[in-house]
Design a protein around this motif. Structure first.
Motif, mmCIF file in Angstrom:
data_model
loop_
_atom_site.group_PDB
_atom_site.id
_atom_site.type_symbol
_atom_site.label_atom_id
_atom_site.label_comp_id
_atom_site.label_asym_id
_atom_site.label_seq_id
_atom_site.Cartn_x
_atom_site.Cartn_y
_atom_site.Cartn_z
ATOM 1 N N LEU A 120 6.754 59.569 34.043
ATOM 2 C CA LEU A 120 6.059 59.609 32.729
ATOM 3 C C LEU A 120 7.103 58.125 32.826
ATOM 4 N N ARG A 121 5.905 57.499 31.485
ATOM 5 C CA ARG A 121 6.588 55.828 31.135
ATOM 6 C C ARG A 121 6.194 55.764 30.171
ATOM 7 N N LEU A 122 7.581 55.676 28.872
ATOM 8 C CA LEU A 122 6.985 56.136 27.503
ATOM 9 C C LEU A 122 7.096 54.089 27.331
ATOM 10 N N SER A 123 5.963 53.701 26.172
ATOM 11 C CA SER A 123 7.043 52.668 25.866
ATOM 12 C C SER A 123 6.750 52.319 24.113
ATOM 13 N N CYS A 124 7.222 51.282 23.975
ATOM 14 C CA CYS A 124 7.762 51.685 22.256
ATOM 15 C C CYS A 124 7.776 49.625 21.729
ATOM 16 N N ALA A 125 6.861 49.878 20.329
ATOM 17 C CA ALA A 125 6.655 48.089 20.517
ATOM 18 C C ALA A 125 7.117 48.190 18.809
ATOM 19 N N LEU A 126 7.765 47.147 18.973
ATOM 20 C CA LEU A 126 8.581 47.157 17.550
ATOM 21 C C LEU A 126 7.976 45.592 17.361
ATOM 22 N N SER A 127 7.121 46.232 15.934
ATOM 23 C CA SER A 127 6.953 44.349 14.898
ATOM 24 C C SER A 127 7.556 44.117 13.567
ATOM 25 N N GLY A 128 7.203 43.552 13.383
ATOM 26 C CA GLY A 128 7.447 43.380 11.545
ATOM 27 C C GLY A 128 8.642 42.668 11.181
ATOM 28 N N GLU A 129 9.709 42.883 12.640
ATOM 29 C CA GLU A 129 10.898 41.955 12.002
ATOM 30 C C GLU A 129 11.625 41.484 13.747
ATOM 31 N N SER A 174 19.684 45.420 22.714
ATOM 32 C CA SER A 174 18.756 44.206 23.373
ATOM 33 C C SER A 174 19.256 42.685 23.367
ATOM 34 N N ASN A 175 20.590 42.639 22.946
ATOM 35 C CA ASN A 175 21.291 41.183 23.587
ATOM 36 C C ASN A 175 21.151 41.246 24.737
ATOM 37 N N THR A 176 21.995 42.361 25.552
ATOM 38 C CA THR A 176 22.563 42.887 26.877
ATOM 39 C C THR A 176 22.165 43.539 27.544
ATOM 40 N N GLY A 177 21.045 44.595 26.962
ATOM 41 C CA GLY A 177 20.487 45.407 28.064
ATOM 42 C C GLY A 177 21.513 46.467 28.480
ATOM 43 N N VAL A 178 22.840 46.280 27.998
ATOM 44 C CA VAL A 178 23.657 47.785 28.567
ATOM 45 C C VAL A 178 23.028 48.593 27.182
ATOM 46 N N ALA A 179 22.861 49.642 28.667
ATOM 47 C CA ALA A 179 22.992 51.458 28.137
ATOM 48 C C ALA A 179 23.099 52.248 28.627
ATOM 49 N N SER A 180 22.704 53.256 27.801
ATOM 50 C CA SER A 180 23.191 54.388 28.038
ATOM 51 C C SER A 180 23.172 55.592 27.900
ATOM 52 N N TYR A 181 23.590 57.154 27.992
ATOM 53 C CA TYR A 181 22.611 58.081 28.229
ATOM 54 C C TYR A 181 22.997 58.950 28.119
ATOM 55 N N ALA A 182 21.828 60.077 27.510
ATOM 56 C CA ALA A 182 22.513 62.043 27.300
ATOM 57 C C ALA A 182 23.257 62.286 29.283
ATOM 58 N N SER A 232 14.644 50.344 28.857
ATOM 59 C CA SER A 232 14.856 48.823 29.973
ATOM 60 C C SER A 232 13.915 48.206 29.053
ATOM 61 N N GLN A 233 14.323 47.207 28.360
ATOM 62 C CA GLN A 233 13.203 46.617 27.758
ATOM 63 C C GLN A 233 12.318 45.251 28.237
ATOM 64 N N THR A 234 12.196 44.682 27.691
ATOM 65 C CA THR A 234 11.655 43.333 27.554
ATOM 66 C C THR A 234 11.181 42.810 26.542
ATOM 67 N N GLY A 235 12.712 41.975 26.062
ATOM 68 C CA GLY A 235 13.436 41.516 24.275
ATOM 69 C C GLY A 235 11.477 40.740 23.819
ATOM 70 N N TYR A 236 11.513 39.788 24.444
ATOM 71 C CA TYR A 236 10.449 38.911 24.108
ATOM 72 C C TYR A 236 9.237 39.586 24.300
#
Length: 127
Positions: free
Chosen positions: A18-27, A53-61, A71-75
């Motif tokens: 599955l692929r989950l997505s999350c959209a940020l808005s407001g700021e 967000s600025n570097t894409g550095v990730a960490s996981y459980a 992952s992210q699509t910053g723009y």
């Protein structure tokens, strides 16, 4: 005010994806840590993955390393969680979260650093 909206949950069989997505808005999206957390019935909410967000550095459980990818699509101010090789124990409500702005890096999976939360999306994994 930051708003987060998750999508992409559903039901799959064990071993599926599955692929989950999350959209940020407001700021602004930049200079934040974005995270995915989950809560199974009768259990405490736990961290799954974070990404800065600025570097894409990730960490996981440890429980999801090698199976999940954040992952992210910053723009687009979007963050994603690709979940492969799903197990029944991955079943939970998955929440997207964001830190305040600005920060210089993620502080691991510490939930206390995430004041903004989405409403959650259900993931069900059948054996």
């Amino acid at each position: 005010q930051v708003q987060l909206v998750e999508s992409g949950g559903g039901s799959v069989q064990a071993g599926g994806s599955l692929r989950l997505s999350c959209a940020l808005s407001g700021e602004t999206y930049s200079s934040r840590c974005m995270g995915w957390f989950r809560q199974a019935p009768g259990k405490e909410r736990e961290g799954v993955a974070t990404i800065y967000s600025n570097t894409g550095v990730a960490s996981y459980a440890d429980s999801v390393k090698g199976r999940f990818t954040i992952s992210q699509t910053g723009y687009k101010r979007m963050v994603y969680l690709q979940m492969n090789s799903l197990k029944p124990e991955d079943a939970a409500i998955y929440y997207c979260a964001a830190t305040r702005w600005p920060i210089s890096q993620c502080a691991g999976l510490d939930q206390t650093t995430f004041p903004y939360w989405g409403q959650g999306t259900q993931v069900t994994v059948s054996s």
